[in-house]
Design an enzyme around this catalytic site. Structure first.
Site, short mmCIF file in Angstrom:
data_model
loop_
_atom_site.label_atom_id
_atom_site.label_comp_id
_atom_site.label_asym_id
_atom_site.label_seq_id
_atom_site.Cartn_x
_atom_site.Cartn_y
_atom_site.Cartn_z
N LYS A 148 64.92 -21.00 -25.33
CA LYS A 148 64.88 -19.92 -24.35
C LYS A 148 65.25 -20.56 -23.03
O LYS A 148 64.48 -21.34 -22.46
CB LYS A 148 63.49 -19.28 -24.26
N GLY A 185 55.53 -12.05 -14.91
CA GLY A 185 54.12 -11.95 -14.58
C GLY A 185 53.76 -10.80 -13.66
O GLY A 185 52.59 -10.62 -13.32
N ALA A 231 60.20 -10.29 -19.72
CA ALA A 231 59.51 -10.34 -18.42
C ALA A 231 59.31 -8.98 -17.79
O ALA A 231 60.18 -8.12 -17.81
CB ALA A 231 60.23 -11.24 -17.42
N GLY A 232 58.11 -8.81 -17.24
CA GLY A 232 57.79 -7.61 -16.49
C GLY A 232 56.94 -6.60 -17.24
O GLY A 232 56.40 -5.67 -16.64
N ALA A 262 54.38 -12.30 -22.39
CA ALA A 262 53.27 -13.25 -22.44
C ALA A 262 52.11 -12.72 -21.60
O ALA A 262 51.06 -12.33 -22.13
CB ALA A 262 53.71 -14.63 -21.94
#
Lengths: 66, 252
Positions: free
Chosen positions: B97, B158, B184-185, B206
């Site tokens: 990644k 995040g 992301a987001g 995550a």
């Protein structure tokens, strides 16, 4: 001989191989990689890789992230 | 239903890719990963800490989850290529990644460094999954460079702000010949469902799980949301209408 392992100064009285430098930090058989002065060195040649005065060794592993 | 996610010829029955950062303990992480159903999970590469207790690698191995190293924390192509090579050596995988960020405040990708790193890694035989801006042109350039997927952000890492520009995500999906994975987001389950309804091939998240009050419960919510959004995408939503359309037959 003075080298740097993961940012910390390390003194060795005798010749040091990369395998010995890595062993200062970990005895893990897998999951670890090493670079000398920014160049990745394959595990198969750690024993045969002799370090020189001033070498900077980086020893990395996987941690939680991303 | 057999509907695997295909990346570089490898099939995954789960379309949810998990990150492992932010969980307070490996025990909690293990339960969250199990609840998420993920088969591919990111890790970061850092200096060996002799005092570290337990290993995320052991956890992933025990659970049969494939490891996807990232290049988090790299600001230049040179750094990212070096970390990818270290990860390949340490973990025995040529998948990466690819993250090359521009600054700490936004953690947004640096497009020029990202593309340069992608080109070098592809040439070196890596399977490159780049974390990218939600820019259709950059996504196209990354695909042309030989990346195995493109992973546009919904909003900053995040932030939990969801998908701020769904139109761009749709544009990326329309022209992409490789899987588009929303990375992301994501803040909560509905964000993941929306990503899949837009046509994303998968979701990578995550923080929304690892920093939830209950990571295990949120992981299950994400598993269901991704599966649900995928089904809705495949089913085909009804067109939006300006006025009502009766769903019962007219009164005689």
């Amino acid at each position: 001989m003075e080298i740097v392992i993961n940012g910390k100064p390390h003194h060795a009285d005798a010749e040091l191989s990369l395998a010995q430098a890595v062993a200062v930090l970990t005895d893990a058989e897998t999951g670890v990689a090493a670079a000398v002065n920014g160049d990745v060195v394959r595990r198969a040649v750690w024993e045969a890789t002799q370090l020189s005065d001033g070498d900077e060794v980086e020893v990395l592993t996987a941690v939680q992230g991303g | 239903m057999d509907d695997p996610l295909l990346i570089a010829g490898e099939a995954f029955s789960s379309r949810l890719i998990m990150g492992t950062g932010g969980v307070p303990s490996l025990d909690v992480l293990g339960r969250a990963l199990a609840a998420s159903g993920t088969e591919l999970t990111t890790v970061a590469m850092r200096r060996v800490d002799p005092a570290a207790a337990g290993s995320v690698l052991d956890l992933l191995r025990e659970r049969g989850i494939r490891v996807l190293p990232n290049t988090a924390g790299c600001f230049t192509a040179v750094e990212a290529v070096r970390v990818a090579k270290l990860a390949r050596e340490a973990l025995g995988t040529a998948w990466v990644k690819l993250e090359v960020i521009a600054d700490e405040r936004t953690l947004l990708p640096d497009p020029l460094e990202l593309l340069a790193a992608a080109e070098q890694l592809v040439a070196d035989g890596f399977t490159v999954l780049p974390y990218t801006n939600d820019d259709p042109v950059l996504a196209r350039r990354l695909e042309q460079a030989g990346c195995a997927a493109v992973m546009p952000l919904g909003s900053p890492i995040g932030s939990g702000l969801g998908i701020r520009n769904p139109h761009n995500i749709e544009l990326i999906i329309e022209s992409a010949g490789v899987p588009v994975i929303l990375d992301a987001g994501i803040g909560t389950a509905s964000d993941a469902a929306i990503a899949m309804e837009l046509g994303c091939a998968g979701v990578l998240l995550a923080t929304s799980v690892t920093r939830a009050r209950s990571p295990e419960l949120m992981a299950e919510a994400m598993r269901l949301a991704v599966a649900s959004g995928r089904l809705a995408y495949l089913a085909g939503r009804v067109p939006r209408r300006k006025l009502a359309l009766a769903s019962s037959p007219p009164v005689e």
